[in-house]
Design an enzyme around this catalytic site. Structure first.
Site, PDB file in Angstrom:
ATOM      1  N   CYS A   3      43.471  42.532  43.247  1.00  0.00           N
ATOM      2  CA  CYS A   3      43.847  43.241  42.026  1.00  0.00           C
ATOM      3  C   CYS A   3      42.840  42.905  40.939  1.00  0.00           C
ATOM      4  O   CYS A   3      42.438  41.747  40.810  1.00  0.00           O
ATOM      5  CB  CYS A   3      45.252  42.804  41.616  1.00  0.00           C
ATOM      6  SG  CYS A   3      45.872  43.621  40.144  1.00  0.00           S
TER       7      CYS A   3
ATOM      8  N   HIS B  59      50.642  50.155  45.279  1.00  0.00           N
ATOM      9  CA  HIS B  59      50.108  49.051  44.462  1.00  0.00           C
ATOM     10  C   HIS B  59      50.089  49.468  42.987  1.00  0.00           C
ATOM     11  O   HIS B  59      50.493  48.695  42.113  1.00  0.00           O
ATOM     12  CB  HIS B  59      48.696  48.696  44.963  1.00  0.00           C
ATOM     13  CG  HIS B  59      47.994  47.631  44.178  1.00  0.00           C
ATOM     14  ND1 HIS B  59      47.610  46.419  44.732  1.00  0.00           N
ATOM     15  CD2 HIS B  59      47.587  47.591  42.884  1.00  0.00           C
ATOM     16  CE1 HIS B  59      47.009  45.693  43.803  1.00  0.00           C
ATOM     17  NE2 HIS B  59      46.968  46.377  42.674  1.00  0.00           N
ATOM     18  N   GLU B  60      49.614  50.696  42.720  1.00  0.00           N
ATOM     19  CA  GLU B  60      49.497  51.159  41.326  1.00  0.00           C
ATOM     20  C   GLU B  60      50.868  51.415  40.695  1.00  0.00           C
ATOM     21  O   GLU B  60      51.103  51.040  39.545  1.00  0.00           O
ATOM     22  CB  GLU B  60      48.648  52.426  41.245  1.00  0.00           C
ATOM     23  CG  GLU B  60      47.237  52.306  41.825  1.00  0.00           C
ATOM     24  CD  GLU B  60      46.475  51.086  41.363  1.00  0.00           C
ATOM     25  OE1 GLU B  60      46.801  50.543  40.286  1.00  0.00           O
ATOM     26  OE2 GLU B  60      45.562  50.659  42.079  1.00  0.00           O
TER      27      GLU B  60
ATOM     28  N   HIS C  20      52.531  48.373  39.465  1.00  0.00           N
ATOM     29  CA  HIS C  20      52.082  47.892  38.147  1.00  0.00           C
ATOM     30  C   HIS C  20      52.918  48.502  37.024  1.00  0.00           C
ATOM     31  O   HIS C  20      53.139  47.867  35.994  1.00  0.00           O
ATOM     32  CB  HIS C  20      50.609  48.251  37.909  1.00  0.00           C
ATOM     33  CG  HIS C  20      49.624  47.284  38.513  1.00  0.00           C
ATOM     34  ND1 HIS C  20      49.663  45.930  38.266  1.00  0.00           N
ATOM     35  CD2 HIS C  20      48.561  47.484  39.331  1.00  0.00           C
ATOM     36  CE1 HIS C  20      48.659  45.338  38.921  1.00  0.00           C
ATOM     37  NE2 HIS C  20      47.975  46.257  39.587  1.00  0.00           N
TER      38      HIS C  20
HETATM   39  C1  SB7 Z   1      43.953  46.744  47.598  1.00  0.00           C
HETATM   40  C2  SB7 Z   1      43.506  46.969  46.304  1.00  0.00           C
HETATM   41  C3  SB7 Z   1      44.158  47.888  45.498  1.00  0.00           C
HETATM   42  C4  SB7 Z   1      45.230  48.560  45.996  1.00  0.00           C
HETATM   43  C5  SB7 Z   1      45.676  48.334  47.277  1.00  0.00           C
HETATM   44  C6  SB7 Z   1      45.027  47.436  48.078  1.00  0.00           C
HETATM   45  C7  SB7 Z   1      43.722  48.187  44.093  1.00  0.00           C
HETATM   46  C8  SB7 Z   1      42.905  47.154  43.409  1.00  0.00           C
HETATM   47  C9  SB7 Z   1      42.632  47.475  41.977  1.00  0.00           C
HETATM   48  N1  SB7 Z   1      43.773  47.278  41.178  1.00  0.00           N
HETATM   49  O1  SB7 Z   1      44.037  46.096  40.660  1.00  0.00           O
HETATM   50  C10 SB7 Z   1      44.515  48.344  40.721  1.00  0.00           C
HETATM   51  O2  SB7 Z   1      45.748  48.020  40.245  1.00  0.00           O
HETATM   52 NI    NI Z   2      46.208  45.922  40.734  1.00  0.00          NI
END
Ligand code: SB7
Ligand code: NI
Length: 185
Positions: free
Chosen positions: A110, A153-154, A157
């Site tokens: 992240c 993942h987003e 957040h």
């Molecule tokens: C690995 C990385 C991400 C999502 C899923 C698996 C995004 C990394 C960038 N971020 O921190 C976005 O929130």
């Molecule tokens: Ni992230």
């Protein structure tokens, strides 16, 4: 232009808040912010620009990560099947998901976390998302595998959830029940 200086790091309360819905149609301000977020992600993947501005490459960004507690996110990546995903979304919502889970073998990272947190992050294998895009259109689409993982993942957040909240402390590398590993890009 958004740079790493704008990225809020772990420990900041905004990363743990439930972000507010964006009033639609989006204001010019919100629209511009989301466009800048998408541009940041693109820049972070451009070797020359990333080097010049010291950007850590990322595939997505959620507004709380730049200190804005609103439900907007941007993603820009190509999946294993060479399908391109590049969009800014307002008020994204997972309207349905599979029972089956998936995960990235090497875990997740992240932009707001400056350390390695090893372990499997269980995600739904398939999700259907409803949202409003940068053109103000309502969109609904189905994602699987890597793309589904990134969007989860987003969206996490926006609900104050960090990827490592999902890692099993006792058995960090134990694949979840009913799961298949996702192919990385
Ligand atoms: C690995 C990385 C991400 C999502 C899923 C698996 C995004 C990394 C960038 N971020 O921190 C976005 O929130
Ligand atoms: Ni992230």
């Amino acid at each position: 232009m958004i740079t790493m200086d704008d990225i809020v790091r772990e420990g900041a309360p905004v990363l743990r808040e439930k972000a507010e819905e964006v009033n639609l149609p989006a204001s010019n301000d919100d629209n511009e912010t989301l466009q800048e977020m998408l541009q940041f992600i693109k820049n972070s993947q451009d070797d020359e620009i990333a080097k010049k501005y010291n950007l850590r490459p990322g595939v997505g960004l959620a507004a709380p990560q730049i200190g804005i507690s609103k439900r907007m996110l941007a993603v820009h990546f190509t999946d294993f099947n060479e399908k391109e995903y590049s969009m800014g979304l307002f008020n994204p919502r997972i309207v349905s998901h599979s029972v089956e889970k998936t995960y990235l073998q090497n875990g997740e990272g992240c932009l707001s976390v400056d350390r390695d947190v090893p372990g499997i992050v269980p995600r739904y294998a398939r999700i259907t998302i409803q949202a409003t895009n940068l053109d103000g259109e309502q969109v609904k689409f189905r994602l699987k595998g890597y793309a589904a993982i990134v969007l989860q993942h987003e969206i996490d957040h926006l609900d104050g959830i960090m990827f490592y909240d999902h890692i099993d402390e006792q058995q960090p590398f134990q694949p979840p029940e009913n799961s298949t590993a996702a192919e990385e890009m």
